[in-house]
Write an enzyme that holds these catalytic residues in place. Sequence first.
Site, PDB file in Angstrom:
ATOM      1  N   GLY A 205     -51.919   6.922  18.944  1.00 54.71           N
ATOM      2  CA  GLY A 205     -52.956   7.175  17.946  1.00 54.71           C
ATOM      3  C   GLY A 205     -54.107   6.192  18.086  1.00 54.71           C
ATOM      4  O   GLY A 205     -55.290   6.571  17.987  1.00 54.71           O
TER       5      GLY A 205
ATOM      6  N   GLU B 207     -54.190  -5.688  18.734  1.00 53.96           N
ATOM      7  CA  GLU B 207     -52.855  -5.313  19.242  1.00 53.96           C
ATOM      8  C   GLU B 207     -51.976  -6.556  19.299  1.00 53.96           C
ATOM      9  O   GLU B 207     -52.325  -7.534  19.940  1.00 53.96           O
ATOM     10  CB  GLU B 207     -52.985  -4.691  20.637  1.00 53.96           C
ATOM     11  CG  GLU B 207     -51.670  -4.496  21.376  1.00 53.96           C
ATOM     12  CD  GLU B 207     -50.622  -3.726  20.584  1.00 53.96           C
ATOM     13  OE1 GLU B 207     -50.880  -2.579  20.199  1.00 53.96           O
ATOM     14  OE2 GLU B 207     -49.529  -4.296  20.333  1.00 53.96           O
TER      15      GLU B 207
ATOM     16  N   HIS C  55     -37.523   7.625  18.240  1.00 52.60           N
ATOM     17  CA  HIS C  55     -38.500   8.572  17.697  1.00 52.60           C
ATOM     18  C   HIS C  55     -38.583   8.471  16.183  1.00 52.60           C
ATOM     19  O   HIS C  55     -38.267   9.423  15.480  1.00 52.60           O
ATOM     20  CB  HIS C  55     -38.117  10.003  18.107  1.00 52.60           C
ATOM     21  CG  HIS C  55     -38.069  10.205  19.594  1.00 52.60           C
ATOM     22  ND1 HIS C  55     -37.322  11.179  20.206  1.00 52.60           N
ATOM     23  CD2 HIS C  55     -38.692   9.554  20.591  1.00 52.60           C
ATOM     24  CE1 HIS C  55     -37.491  11.115  21.511  1.00 52.60           C
ATOM     25  NE2 HIS C  55     -38.318  10.124  21.770  1.00 52.60           N
TER      26      HIS C  55
HETATM   27  C1  LIG Z   1     -37.419   3.334  25.288  1.00 48.09           C
HETATM   28  C2  LIG Z   1     -38.300   4.387  24.678  1.00 48.09           C
HETATM   29  C3  LIG Z   1     -38.486   5.599  25.332  1.00 48.09           C
HETATM   30  C4  LIG Z   1     -39.309   6.584  24.758  1.00 48.09           C
HETATM   31  N1  LIG Z   1     -39.518   7.742  25.450  1.00 48.09           N
HETATM   32  C5  LIG Z   1     -40.348   8.682  24.930  1.00 48.09           C
HETATM   33  C6  LIG Z   1     -40.634   9.866  25.659  1.00 48.09           C
HETATM   34  O1  LIG Z   1     -40.167  10.064  26.772  1.00 48.09           O
HETATM   35  N2  LIG Z   1     -41.471  10.764  25.080  1.00 48.09           N
HETATM   36  C7  LIG Z   1     -42.049  10.579  23.843  1.00 48.09           C
HETATM   37  O2  LIG Z   1     -42.786  11.458  23.385  1.00 48.09           O
HETATM   38  N3  LIG Z   1     -41.792   9.463  23.151  1.00 48.09           N
HETATM   39  C8  LIG Z   1     -40.969   8.511  23.659  1.00 48.09           C
HETATM   40  N4  LIG Z   1     -40.747   7.357  22.965  1.00 48.09           N
HETATM   41  C9  LIG Z   1     -41.369   7.207  21.626  1.00 48.09           C
HETATM   42  C10 LIG Z   1     -42.847   6.810  21.749  1.00 48.09           C
HETATM   43  O3  LIG Z   1     -42.957   5.580  22.417  1.00 48.09           O
HETATM   44  C11 LIG Z   1     -43.455   6.708  20.332  1.00 48.09           C
HETATM   45  O4  LIG Z   1     -43.224   7.916  19.647  1.00 48.09           O
HETATM   46  C12 LIG Z   1     -44.956   6.463  20.392  1.00 48.09           C
HETATM   47  O5  LIG Z   1     -45.246   5.318  21.143  1.00 48.09           O
HETATM   48  C13 LIG Z   1     -45.513   6.305  18.971  1.00 48.09           C
HETATM   49  O6  LIG Z   1     -46.919   6.236  19.055  1.00 48.09           O
HETATM   50  P1  LIG Z   1     -47.791   5.568  17.911  1.00 48.09           P
HETATM   51  O7  LIG Z   1     -49.213   5.852  18.191  1.00 48.09           O
HETATM   52  O8  LIG Z   1     -47.243   6.004  16.597  1.00 48.09           O
HETATM   53  O9  LIG Z   1     -47.519   3.989  17.988  1.00 48.09           O
HETATM   54  P2  LIG Z   1     -47.069   3.028  19.172  1.00 48.09           P
HETATM   55  O10 LIG Z   1     -47.263   3.660  20.492  1.00 48.09           O
HETATM   56  O11 LIG Z   1     -45.711   2.525  18.832  1.00 48.09           O
HETATM   57  O12 LIG Z   1     -48.117   1.836  19.049  1.00 48.09           O
HETATM   58  C14 LIG Z   1     -48.226   1.017  17.914  1.00 48.09           C
HETATM   59  C15 LIG Z   1     -48.756  -0.321  18.352  1.00 48.09           C
HETATM   60  O13 LIG Z   1     -49.159  -1.047  17.183  1.00 48.09           O
HETATM   61  C16 LIG Z   1     -48.876  -2.426  17.381  1.00 48.09           C
HETATM   62  N5  LIG Z   1     -48.786  -3.062  16.070  1.00 48.09           N
HETATM   63  C17 LIG Z   1     -47.841  -2.871  15.106  1.00 48.09           C
HETATM   64  N6  LIG Z   1     -48.112  -3.629  14.013  1.00 48.09           N
HETATM   65  C18 LIG Z   1     -49.257  -4.312  14.295  1.00 48.09           C
HETATM   66  C19 LIG Z   1     -50.027  -5.266  13.569  1.00 48.09           C
HETATM   67  N7  LIG Z   1     -49.715  -5.655  12.321  1.00 48.09           N
HETATM   68  N8  LIG Z   1     -51.120  -5.805  14.176  1.00 48.09           N
HETATM   69  C20 LIG Z   1     -51.486  -5.424  15.444  1.00 48.09           C
HETATM   70  N9  LIG Z   1     -50.764  -4.518  16.173  1.00 48.09           N
HETATM   71  C21 LIG Z   1     -49.681  -3.969  15.605  1.00 48.09           C
HETATM   72  C22 LIG Z   1     -47.564  -2.411  18.151  1.00 48.09           C
HETATM   73  O14 LIG Z   1     -47.410  -3.617  18.870  1.00 48.09           O
HETATM   74  C23 LIG Z   1     -47.724  -1.197  19.059  1.00 48.09           C
HETATM   75  O15 LIG Z   1     -48.200  -1.565  20.333  1.00 48.09           O
HETATM   76  C24 LIG Z   1     -39.934   6.351  23.509  1.00 48.09           C
HETATM   77  C25 LIG Z   1     -39.768   5.123  22.858  1.00 48.09           C
HETATM   78  C26 LIG Z   1     -38.959   4.149  23.437  1.00 48.09           C
HETATM   79  C27 LIG Z   1     -38.792   2.837  22.712  1.00 48.09           C
END
Ligand SMILES: Cc1cc2nc3c(=O)[nH]c(=O)nc-3n(C[C@H](O)[C@H](O)[C@H](O)COP(=O)(O)OP(=O)(O)OC[C@H]3O[C@@H](n4cnc5c(N)ncnc54)[C@H](O)[C@@H]3O)c2cc1C
Length: 557
Positions: A20, A39, A477
């Site tokens: 996102g 980040e 997830h």
């Molecule tokens: C081992 C593993 C395998 C996976 N495999 C898959 C897959 O094959 N396919 C799939 O669709 N999904 C997979 N996922 C899930 C996927 O990674 C997540 O669904 C996705 O990354 C979520 O996206 P997001 O934008 O919500 O946040 P994220 O990608 O989690 O990013 C959030 C970021 O915000 C940062 N953050 C948090 N709090 C703060 C703060 N207070 N200040 C500054 N920064 C902050 C974090 O450090 C992080 O980098 C996997 C997850 C893991 C752990």
Amino acid sequence: MPGDHRQYDFDFIVIGSGFGGSVSALRLSEKGYRVAVMEMGRRWTPENLPPSSWYLHRWFWEPALALRGFFRMRYFRHVTILHGCAVGGGSVTYACTLLRPPDKVWNNGSWKGLAEWQSEMPQHFDTASRMLGLIENRILGPSDRLLKRVADTVGVGQTFYRTHVAIFEAPEGEAGGKTVPDPFFSGEGPDRTTCIGCGGCMMGCRHGAKNTLDLNYLYLAEKRGAQVFAETKVVDVRPLDGAADGGDGYEVRTVSSIARFSRHPRRFTCRGVVFSASSLGTMELLFHLKDKGSLPAISHQLGRYVRTNSESLIGVRVPRSNDDLSKGVAIGSGVYIDEHTHIEAVRYPEGSNTMSLLATMLTGGHPGPGRVALWLKNLCASLLLHPLKTLRLLAPFRWARECVILLCMQAMDDHIDMQWQRHAYWPFRKFLVSRGKRVPTFIPAANEFAEKFAHIAGGTAMSMLPEILFDVPGTAHCLGGAVIAESPEHGVVDYRNRVFGYRNMYVCDGSVVAANLGVNPSLTITALAERAMSYIPFAAETTWTDSAEVRDPALLR
Ligand SMILES: Cc1cc2nc3c(=O)[nH]c(=O)nc-3n(C[C@H](O)[C@H](O)[C@H](O)COP(=O)(O)OP(=O)(O)OC[C@H]3O[C@@H](n4cnc5c(N)ncnc54)[C@H](O)[C@@H]3O)c2cc1C
Ligand code: SF4
């Protein structure tokens, strides 16, 4: 002058650089805004990624313990949540499997009826798929071929499919490892190297083949002027100048996420904020800010409808396997063993054997003390009757080469709630705590499949020890907690991801997802962020008055 955007440090501050956050950073920069991305994780390159999972300090993220990697595990009463923490968020550690959810998900949950989702979303899925470089996997490894053989034998071979992955693969029949100028963005992106099928995607790709966000969305955002502040944790966001709804902008306070002593506090000002810290991270930050009075108007629905998927990790170990089961991409294929149960073949790269410490012999029975007793009985019997074979089965040595991990997912609409409370054993501060009905820790149909798999492959079926001992499932997830809904009485953001109660404030990450997707969620998170950003006007045209709309779902029916 409050209307003059140049008096602010930035126009928008994006908190978190995952799916996102990276979409938001690029689209806002393209529209002419001055963007900062805060980040808390580190920036990773092929040079500093860990060679194997034994390099715990470069794999796990727990800075208080001097672990400064990109992968984190958080333990709750109802679930263990695995997530990423890096520049590029979860994309650095994820298995790059990207699937579109079925259309029916838009008719479930609190987003139902708030927009023409089924006609609007396909264009955003198309954009997200193009930007992330989605293809059908062409590299099937020995684990995938084994999964196909077992599926054929048990009569579900027709459901076998190759996953869709965000990986730069060579054309069929051509060897990987070839570096070429940017193949995705008309030369504007970085050079890329084709995948060699080493199975290492979840340890971070050291070959430049995985399409992580720092090589697409975030890379292009930085080229357009977005500034990424790595190792920077946001600890406060509050409206400026007494305009309680944020109409005059916000101040954002940060600290260093890795410093032990001097935490290097900083203050930034901006007109708009995008929370993109992931489902867990955004919930945690918003709860903290609501509780301390920085953002008191955040909806009381915060923390409701957290979906964890019904997941179970089992596996099969084939000691002295002739084939190297670690080869291929991290998740190369999958099957459906019944209408509700989906199994994917997962692997770690050769040498990354640490997960073996959590693996044990597959154990059935009902969750609770009975299952623990059965596990102990089976283990003792096996050690007495076949001591060498049992020790060999549990030993870390060659584990990744000899193991197929089976990730089982069931599309059931379970959810839990998260609350912000003090623990009885540490009453000095508040934490996220989980509440609600327990999610089942093991899926009998999947266990049966693993037994048959083991029989056909000449191996032994395995379970995860924590699932047996503590009856707590794990999930990568975690979704929801700040869901899209018609009003603040039902959710935290409106149908365009705008936060109820504030101006120019958005949530773009997994926390807004309002239904169980039944598939890996990153593509949906990306597409929803694309949609939310498409509604934001160009910088030259904005009046900085964007705020959430209460919408009656009946209007669209
Ligand atoms: C081992 C593993 C395998 C996976 N495999 C898959 C897959 O094959 N396919 C799939 O669709 N999904 C997979 N996922 C899930 C996927 O990674 C997540 O669904 C996705 O990354 C979520 O996206 P997001 O934008 O919500 O946040 P994220 O990608 O989690 O990013 C959030 C970021 O915000 C940062 N953050 C948090 N709090 C703060 C703060 N207070 N200040 C500054 N920064 C902050 C974090 O450090 C992080 O980098 C996997 C997850 C893991 C752990
Ligand atoms: S299989 Fe290896 S080379 Fe291919 S994307 Fe995954 S880590 Fe990179």
